[in-house]
Design a protein around this motif. Sequence first.
Motif, short mmCIF file in Angstrom:
data_model
loop_
_atom_site.label_atom_id
_atom_site.label_comp_id
_atom_site.label_asym_id
_atom_site.label_seq_id
_atom_site.Cartn_x
_atom_site.Cartn_y
_atom_site.Cartn_z
N ASN A 27 0.85 -1.20 0.00
CA ASN A 27 0.00 0.00 0.00
C ASN A 27 0.88 1.25 0.00
OD1 ASN A 27 0.98 -0.51 2.47
ND2 ASN A 27 -0.76 0.31 3.57
N MET A 28 1.31 1.62 -1.16
CA MET A 28 2.38 2.60 -1.25
C MET A 28 1.94 4.01 -1.58
SD MET A 28 5.14 1.58 -0.54
CE MET A 28 6.07 0.17 -0.20
N ASP A 29 0.70 4.14 -2.02
CA ASP A 29 0.33 5.45 -2.55
C ASP A 29 0.49 6.56 -1.51
OD1 ASP A 29 -2.25 3.98 -4.55
OD2 ASP A 29 -0.11 4.26 -4.87
N MET A 30 -0.05 6.27 -0.33
CA MET A 30 0.01 7.26 0.74
C MET A 30 1.47 7.54 1.11
SD MET A 30 -1.18 6.57 4.53
CE MET A 30 0.25 5.58 4.79
N MET A 31 2.23 6.44 1.19
CA MET A 31 3.61 6.58 1.60
C MET A 31 4.42 7.37 0.60
SD MET A 31 5.78 3.41 2.68
CE MET A 31 4.31 2.57 3.09
N GLN A 32 4.10 7.15 -0.66
CA GLN A 32 4.84 7.85 -1.71
C GLN A 32 4.69 9.36 -1.57
OE1 GLN A 32 4.14 6.41 -5.56
NE2 GLN A 32 5.55 7.82 -6.50
N GLU A 33 3.43 9.76 -1.27
CA GLU A 33 3.18 11.18 -1.09
C GLU A 33 4.06 11.75 0.02
OE1 GLU A 33 -0.83 12.72 -0.13
OE2 GLU A 33 -1.24 11.66 -2.01
N ASN A 34 4.10 11.01 1.15
CA ASN A 34 4.91 11.49 2.27
C ASN A 34 6.37 11.57 1.89
OD1 ASN A 34 2.75 11.59 3.88
ND2 ASN A 34 3.05 9.56 4.77
N LEU A 35 6.78 10.56 1.14
CA LEU A 35 8.20 10.51 0.80
C LEU A 35 8.64 11.61 -0.11
CD1 LEU A 35 8.70 6.78 0.35
CD2 LEU A 35 10.10 8.29 1.71
N GLU A 36 7.76 11.90 -1.06
CA GLU A 36 8.14 12.94 -2.00
C GLU A 36 8.37 14.26 -1.28
OE1 GLU A 36 5.13 12.49 -4.87
OE2 GLU A 36 6.17 10.84 -5.85
N ASN A 37 7.67 14.41 -0.13
CA ASN A 37 7.86 15.65 0.63
C ASN A 37 8.99 15.54 1.64
OD1 ASN A 37 5.68 16.61 -0.74
ND2 ASN A 37 4.25 15.77 0.76
N SER A 38 9.53 14.32 1.77
CA SER A 38 10.53 14.13 2.81
C SER A 38 11.91 14.53 2.32
CB SER A 38 10.53 12.65 3.22
OG SER A 38 11.79 12.27 3.64
N PRO A 39 12.64 15.32 3.11
CA PRO A 39 13.95 15.75 2.68
C PRO A 39 14.94 14.59 2.59
CG PRO A 39 13.53 16.42 4.96
CD PRO A 39 12.28 15.82 4.44
N SER A 40 14.69 13.51 3.33
CA SER A 40 15.67 12.43 3.32
C SER A 40 15.27 11.29 2.40
CB SER A 40 15.86 11.91 4.73
OG SER A 40 14.61 11.60 5.26
N ALA A 41 14.35 11.60 1.46
CA ALA A 41 13.85 10.53 0.60
C ALA A 41 14.97 9.82 -0.15
CB ALA A 41 12.85 11.10 -0.37
N ASP A 42 16.07 10.50 -0.37
CA ASP A 42 17.12 9.89 -1.15
C ASP A 42 18.21 9.27 -0.28
OD1 ASP A 42 19.33 10.82 -3.78
OD2 ASP A 42 17.82 9.25 -3.73
N ASN A 43 17.93 9.20 1.00
CA ASN A 43 18.93 8.75 1.94
C ASN A 43 18.94 7.22 2.03
OD1 ASN A 43 20.76 8.74 3.97
ND2 ASN A 43 19.26 9.16 5.59
N LYS A 44 19.27 6.57 0.92
CA LYS A 44 19.16 5.12 0.88
C LYS A 44 20.49 4.46 1.21
CE LYS A 44 15.59 5.38 -2.51
NZ LYS A 44 15.35 5.49 -3.92
N PRO A 45 20.42 3.25 1.76
CA PRO A 45 21.67 2.56 2.04
C PRO A 45 22.43 2.28 0.76
CG PRO A 45 19.79 1.14 2.41
CD PRO A 45 19.25 2.49 2.13
N ARG A 46 23.72 2.16 0.91
CA ARG A 46 24.59 2.07 -0.25
C ARG A 46 25.33 0.73 -0.29
NH1 ARG A 46 27.79 7.01 0.94
NH2 ARG A 46 25.97 8.31 0.65
#
Length: 392
Positions: A27-46
């Motif tokens: 159930n990602m739709d809601m989460m996606q919205e939050n993420l797009e607004n999140s400053p750390s959305a790109d903070n993924k493990p490497r």
Amino acid sequence: MSMEYEEQLAGSLVDSFPKDFGYGVENMDMMQENLENSPSADNKPRILLMGLRRSGKSSIQKVVFHKMSPNETLFLESTNKIYKDDISGSSFVNFHIWDFPGQVDFFDPTFDYEMIFRGTGALIFVIDAQDDYVEALGRLHLTVSRAFRVNPEINFEVFIHKVDGLSDDHKIETQRDIHQRANDDLADASLEKLHLSFYLTSIYDHSIFEAFSKVVQKLIPQLPTLENLLNIFISNSGIEKAFLFDVVSKIYIATDSSPVDMQSYELCCDMIDVVIDVSCIYGLKDDSNSNAYDKESLAIIKLNNTTVLYLKEVTKFLALVCILREESFERKGLIDYNFHCFRKAIHEVFEVSSSSTQRTGAAVQSSPPSSSGNGLARLKSAALNGTPRSLV
Ligand SMILES: Nc1nc2c(ncn2[C@@H]2O[C@H](COP(=O)(O)OP(=O)(O)OP(=O)(O)O)[C@@H](O)[C@H]2O)c(=O)[nH]1
């Protein structure tokens, strides 16, 4: 039994999850919205891929995550700068892979290795086993010792690569020699605490997928819970072996605790290829929104040695693939009921983990593979360029 089973599954969900890695849920739709607004959305493990020139780093990345056929890697050009690949668009596994050019110069002031190592979950060092590996060992030592000083939490993984050109004896001898020398170098530098894991790999068979599976599993905080769920599922259903697969990459993100034998893993990988191929050819509806892998995905293959392979969709990215005997499959109703409970539990695991990652602002798998986007394209290309093996 079934009630008990649900209780056990629920019990195992009590584990709390570390919050630094995020993984896909449905159930990602809601989460996606939050993420797009999140400053750390790109903070993924490497995950870093390092090693000497031509050792095979780009090939590994292309074969495992972009379904390139191994023969096509012959034409790959040398990488000249760090290539950052975000593979989260269509895969359960949500991280960045950074492919480094052959010679990274740690003394170059423009190369901020501290920043790079600080956000790294795993460092894979690739050694070409068909070449003289003395220089590679020196480079390995320099790289891991620097990285360890910056971030001792990194998992250090050594791929002894291109072993397809070596005899079985030669493979074992090479692994022993590399293991010995690398650890001697670390002992000389008083770095005994730095642990290296070794894998024999080749892009021409499933060994590279298996090795990558193990690397990725170490980065999944929910792994003990997943293993526990799989153990309960198989023991209550008469199943011999079960893998939870990331369908696009064919990495298995968890399996039950019985030992993995390479043939079983290959068999399950091949089954995924068959299912996706058949689905791409005969299963897609006319409208462009249909997907080769969806909620309905299910396959049963009976082999001529009384073994049954059973595949079922778990989430948009994950499939459960089981190996069982024909007589156990007679109780298919029970297996299906237990699968239903297992699936529910898996969804709960990732809902819990994604809501906790949301709270902390860490990255979560934000976009499921849309039929028009990357996901389907990759699944389709998986169908075209599946692994080079035929069914075992
Ligand atoms: N036999 C064999 N050849 C491989 C394997 N993996 C990669 N190669 C070959 O090794 C060569 C170099 O591969 P690359 O992936 O370009 O190597 P790289 O480490 O990315 O090289 P740089 O970009 O120069 O750092 C290619 O010709 C590949 O086909 C393998 O498992 N077995």
